[in-house]
Enzyme design. Sequence first.
Site, mmCIF file in Angstrom:
data_model
loop_
_atom_site.group_PDB
_atom_site.id
_atom_site.type_symbol
_atom_site.label_atom_id
_atom_site.label_comp_id
_atom_site.label_asym_id
_atom_site.label_seq_id
_atom_site.Cartn_x
_atom_site.Cartn_y
_atom_site.Cartn_z
ATOM 1 N N TYR A 118 -18.773 54.304 -17.781
ATOM 2 C CA TYR A 118 -19.166 52.955 -17.363
ATOM 3 C C TYR A 118 -19.872 53.049 -16.027
ATOM 4 C CZ TYR A 118 -18.338 48.520 -14.860
ATOM 5 O OH TYR A 118 -18.478 47.391 -14.093
ATOM 6 N N PHE A 119 -21.068 52.459 -15.936
ATOM 7 C CA PHE A 119 -21.850 52.476 -14.704
ATOM 8 C C PHE A 119 -21.664 51.157 -13.963
ATOM 9 C CE2 PHE A 119 -25.924 51.663 -12.425
ATOM 10 C CZ PHE A 119 -25.881 52.742 -11.542
ATOM 11 N N ALA A 120 -21.089 51.231 -12.771
ATOM 12 C CA ALA A 120 -20.867 50.050 -11.926
ATOM 13 C C ALA A 120 -21.864 50.065 -10.786
ATOM 14 C CB ALA A 120 -19.440 50.049 -11.385
ATOM 15 N N TYR A 121 -22.468 48.917 -10.510
ATOM 16 C CA TYR A 121 -23.461 48.821 -9.442
ATOM 17 C C TYR A 121 -23.151 47.686 -8.471
ATOM 18 C CZ TYR A 121 -25.122 45.197 -12.641
ATOM 19 O OH TYR A 121 -25.192 44.102 -13.474
ATOM 20 N N GLU A 126 -15.751 40.832 -16.749
ATOM 21 C CA GLU A 126 -17.185 40.578 -16.647
ATOM 22 C C GLU A 126 -17.614 39.269 -17.317
ATOM 23 O OE1 GLU A 126 -19.112 42.238 -14.808
ATOM 24 O OE2 GLU A 126 -17.855 43.978 -14.370
#
Length: 208
Positions: free
Chosen positions: A7-10, A82
């Site tokens: 999972y890519f969190a920004y 989310e």
Amino acid sequence: MSNTFLYFAYGSNMFSLRINMNDIKANFFSIGRLDNCRLDFIRYSKFWEGPTATVVPTANAHIWGVIWRMHENNIEALNEQEGVERKIYYPTYVNILTPYLGSFNCRIYIQKVNPLPIGDNDEVPIERWPSWTYKEVIILGALEHQLPEYYIQILENIKNNGGKGSFKMYCLLLRYAKDKPCLCAIRKKIDKPLQLDIRKLRQQKQKN
């Protein structure tokens, strides 16, 4: 590793104390870069008292963030955080480039509402300024995982609307993230707002 995903969190989920809330368990995998996209903020959040982060396709731009490895049984809790069912964010998969490990296909959440484009010299509308607290949580996540200094400076330069939003929640999160809070009676009214020395916390993290 079977039964897991990346999972890519920004945004705020770059900060480990934030991502591990709400029964979500995440293990740090790497930092990473999403190319041809820029960071922006849209859609007011009552929780944060300001707009939240999203990804906007933009040529020759990029976003740095944190890649987490998570078990599949965390997807439901992550979707809830989310606001997928509330149609705030939608999940998709993108290729993320890491500094040393190559590229990986990662799950990412993008807002369903896209900000209107603005020119390089145009002033960002105030409704797209994140709250002070939300911005600080993002920066703490960037500092914690040692994102490139130039990108941290870009985050520092983002204007904020001064809103504290979930500031009390954030202070309690720092205090109780690892230890369960006591079950004693909690006063409903707090005479003085909790305060956090952000500068001191940053210095400690830089030393570590």
